[in-house]
Design an enzyme around this catalytic site. Structure first.
Site, PDB file in Angstrom:
ATOM      1  N   THR A  83       0.905  -1.422  -0.362  1.00 58.49           N
ATOM      2  CA  THR A  83       0.457   0.110  -0.602  1.00 58.49           C
ATOM      3  C   THR A  83       1.049   1.159  -0.084  1.00 58.49           C
ATOM      4  OG1 THR A  83      -1.715  -0.864   1.158  1.00 58.49           O
ATOM      5  CG2 THR A  83      -1.721   1.737   1.594  1.00 58.49           C
ATOM      6  N   ASN A 104       6.030  -1.031   3.051  1.00 57.46           N
ATOM      7  CA  ASN A 104       4.991  -0.543   4.181  1.00 57.46           C
ATOM      8  C   ASN A 104       5.895  -0.207   5.736  1.00 57.46           C
ATOM      9  OD1 ASN A 104       2.497  -0.674   3.256  1.00 57.46           O
ATOM     10  ND2 ASN A 104       1.699  -2.199   3.786  1.00 57.46           N
ATOM     11  N   LYS A 165      -6.459   4.545   5.861  1.00 53.72           N
ATOM     12  CA  LYS A 165      -5.606   4.789   5.987  1.00 53.72           C
ATOM     13  C   LYS A 165      -4.690   5.516   5.746  1.00 53.72           C
ATOM     14  CE  LYS A 165      -5.049  -0.400   3.898  1.00 53.72           C
ATOM     15  NZ  LYS A 165      -4.346  -1.320   3.252  1.00 53.72           N
ATOM     16  N   ASP A 166      -4.077   5.925   6.834  1.00 48.24           N
ATOM     17  CA  ASP A 166      -3.128   7.297   7.369  1.00 48.24           C
ATOM     18  C   ASP A 166      -1.677   7.136   6.194  1.00 48.24           C
ATOM     19  OD1 ASP A 166      -1.507   4.827   8.055  1.00 48.24           O
ATOM     20  OD2 ASP A 166      -1.355   5.608  10.045  1.00 48.24           O
ATOM     21  N   ARG A 167      -0.790   6.071   5.709  1.00 50.08           N
ATOM     22  CA  ARG A 167      -0.569   6.175   5.155  1.00 50.08           C
ATOM     23  C   ARG A 167      -0.949   6.247   3.381  1.00 50.08           C
ATOM     24  NH1 ARG A 167      -1.001   0.656   6.441  1.00 50.08           N
ATOM     25  NH2 ARG A 167      -1.699  -0.910   5.171  1.00 50.08           N
ATOM     26  N   HIS A 297      -8.620  -8.759   2.054  1.00 45.69           N
ATOM     27  CA  HIS A 297      -7.534  -9.667   3.067  1.00 45.69           C
ATOM     28  C   HIS A 297      -8.762 -10.207   4.211  1.00 45.69           C
ATOM     29  CE1 HIS A 297      -4.011  -7.800   2.470  1.00 45.69           C
ATOM     30  NE2 HIS A 297      -4.574  -6.503   2.049  1.00 45.69           N
ATOM     31  N   ASP A 338      -3.594   1.139  -6.032  1.00 43.51           N
ATOM     32  CA  ASP A 338      -1.976   1.011  -5.550  1.00 43.51           C
ATOM     33  C   ASP A 338      -1.003  -0.113  -5.514  1.00 43.51           C
ATOM     34  OD1 ASP A 338      -3.360   0.015  -3.549  1.00 43.51           O
ATOM     35  OD2 ASP A 338      -2.755   0.502  -2.105  1.00 43.51           O
ATOM     36  N   HIS A 486      -1.398  -9.638  -0.889  1.00 43.46           N
ATOM     37  CA  HIS A 486      -0.461  -8.619  -2.567  1.00 43.46           C
ATOM     38  C   HIS A 486       0.150  -8.779  -2.059  1.00 43.46           C
ATOM     39  CE1 HIS A 486      -0.786  -5.246  -0.539  1.00 43.46           C
ATOM     40  NE2 HIS A 486      -2.151  -5.756  -0.330  1.00 43.46           N
TER      41      HIS A 486
HETATM   42 ZN    ZN Z   1      -3.122  -1.200  -0.520  1.00 43.39          ZN
END
Ligand code: ZN
Length: 553
Positions: A83, A104, A165-167, A297, A338, A486
């Site tokens: 991601t 990540n 998601k923060d990222r 997931h 992503d 993934h």
């Molecule tokens: Zn992702």
């Protein structure tokens, strides 16, 4: 509302982007004016395979986007299809090797903290930050985002990024960002010390009300009926879920299409409150829709759950576009992802793909360390482990408590052990990757080593990079969390759709492979943004179906 100080106005005029007189033919001037708002939508884990499977079913926002310019085979070309690296490519035009976002999480064996782990979107210098409870920051990102480049050209340009998601929010927004929001513990949260705009408070009230009340199962489109089949995965059954939401369970809201709906509501609220696209300075709105990934997931990609998610995603994107229409500004949308994804091996196995498997526990860092010790007699001094790594694939780091000669022997032993393992497709040492040039040419033809090179950073990547064989899922035990994932170097994880849409645009489809690092240079040209040669790994994609060329100066 803002007043324009004269000094800023003067600066604005001085750097104002050139307009139609630059167009080679002088024709189609209106269509070539830069959009006043760029909307980047990232659908987390939206593989080219899912897009191909469901695209004829879309009637909402994803149907409208398919009337624009469609690249069904956009590549997240690098090996580390996760991601953070993937989101970092979207608006920087840089592969992980350049962005520095190689995974990540990566490891710094010299770091003081015990787990030696650094989260891609944290400020690890902050004493309050840990890899599992990070102080969220974009400081690990080594390259500017499109929003930052716009701001540099014109300080009045604004960037807003939202996601579950923060990222995702941070990697699309960058270091200099006006508003960045992500889902944390049942509400949208932001960077420390920042205020809460009215629209965020509203979105959080709405989310809290949904969590408190719970919600009924989501409707099943007729075309999903064939997918409604429960299969056993570990101690669980998946494949027939419909997202009924029991009261008081914010985590179940997150793992459902409702998370995307809440994210879209927040994005639209912020766009209205901050009047995006209203003045002469173009703005960026980046939206990370994470539910497809959470659902992939937890339930895999080929059950009823993902089918319902595809229908709901189409609806959420439709609501987003309708809300953007209501702003009455000239906006351009790009939708991509992503990374892709792969179904759970248990279902692959019964649906004509018996080679799919879970990774062997012998490939975990702990088991590999034990095997190295058995073969070499070398053990980690002190109490720390010999090897650091996220699991049975990706980067492996050798402890820096070993003298360099012993470390070299450990690396050599690992190359031997991994090279012998039937589930390992390739293993590369840091030296092997550092020595090779950045790959060029079509990403579908890249070797595994090329793919690994594109996500290699000599300061952050492991001493070894391990690539598993096709359809080997790097989750050893499905009862401990995710069942499918993934992150591989294979095309089911690398290929994603890229869709461009703008009102009045004549659409076309280009099936040839392009890359997600092409998005930023394409948008930079649309925005008449001057970017130094060589700043992007990608290239501008010509969005004009005829003789015109949106990449020409
Ligand atoms: Zn992702």
């Amino acid at each position: 509302m803002r007043a324009l100080p004269l000094s800023i106005l003067a600066a604005l005029l001085a750097v104002a982007p050139a307009h139609a007189e630059d167009s080679p033919s002088g024709q189609a001037e209106a269509a070539e004016a830069p959009p006043s708002l760029v909307v980047m939508v990232s659908v987390d884990q939206f593989s080219a395979d899912l897009f191909a499977q469901y695209r004829r079913r879309f009637t909402g926002g994803l149907a409208r986007l398919q009337e624009g310019v469609v690249f069904p085979s956009g590549y997240q070309a690098h090996a580390a299809t996760e991601t953070c690296p993937g989101h970092a490519t979207l608006l920087t035009g840089a592969r992980p090797a350049r962005s520095g976002i190689v995974a990540n999480n990566w490891f710094a064996p010299g770091l003081a903290r015990a787990d030696k782990r650094i989260y891609c979107a944290e400020d690890e210098r902050d004493p309050a930050s840990t890899s599992s409870r990070p102080v969220v920051s974009a400081r690990q990102l080594k390259v500017p985002t499109l929003g930052e480049r716009l701001k540099q050209a014109n300080p009045l340009s604004r960037t807003i990024a939202v996601s579950a998601k923060d990222r995702a929010a941070v990697m699309m927004g960058g270091r200099i960002i006006d508003e960045g929001w992500w889902w944390q513990g049942g509400a949208f949260a932001t960077f420390a010390g920042r205020g809460t705009p009215r629209s965020v408070a509203e979105a959080n009230r709405a989310a809290a009300a949904t969590v408190a009340k719970g919600a009924a199962a989501l409707p099943m489109p007729k075309w999903c009926a064939a997918r409604d089949r429960a299969i056993a995965v570990g101690k669980r059954a998946v494949g027939s879920g419909r997202f009924a939401l029991p009261k008081g369970q914010p985590d179940l809201l997150r793992t459902s299409p409702r998370m995307d709906a809440a994210t879209v509501d927040l994005a639209l609220g912020l766009a209205r409150e901050f009047e995006l696209g209203r003045d002469a300075a173009p703005d960026v709105l980046a939206i990370g829709l994470s539910a497809t990934d959470y659902i992939g997931h937890v339930f895999g990609t080929e059950g009823l759950e993902m089918c319902i998610q595809m229908a709901e995603l189409d609806r959420s994107v439709g609501r987003l576009l309708a809300g953007l229409d209501a702003l009455k500004v000239d906006y351009a949308v790009v939708l991509s992802a992503d990374h892709g994804g792969l179904d759970t091996p248990e279902r692959l196995d019964i649906q004509a793909y018996p080679r799919a498997a879970r990774a062997n526990p012998a490939l975990t860092p702990e088991a590999l360390a034990a095997e190295v010790t058995a073969r070499t007699g070398i053990a980690a001094p002190g109490s720390g482990p010999m090897l650091y790594g996220e699991g049975p694939a990706g980067d492996l780091y050798v402890t820096d408590a070993l003298p360099s000669q012993a470390k070299a022997r450990v690396v050599a032993a690992l190359v031997e052990i991994l090279g012998e393992h039937p589930q390992v497709a390739a293993v590369f040492t840091a030296r092997q990757l550092a020595e090779m040039p950045m790959p060029t040419g079509s990403p579908q033809d890249w070797s595994l080593r090329d793919r690994a090179r594109a996500s290699f950073d000599p300061f952050r990547s492991g001493d070894l990079t391990v690539l598993l064989d096709r359809a080997v899922v790097p989750i050893v035990d499905p009862d401990r969390g995710a069942i499918a994932t993934h992150g591989s170097a294979w095309d089911y994880d690398r290929r994603v759709p890229i869709l461009f849409w703008r009102r009045g645009m004549a659409g076309f489809e280009q099936p040839a492979p392009v890359e997600t690092v092409d998005i930023a240079p394409t948008l930079a040209r649309l925005l008449r943004l001057d970017v130094p040669d060589g700043a992007f790994d990608g290239r501008c994609l010509d969005l004009d179906p005829g003789e015109g060329n949106t990449c020409a100066r």
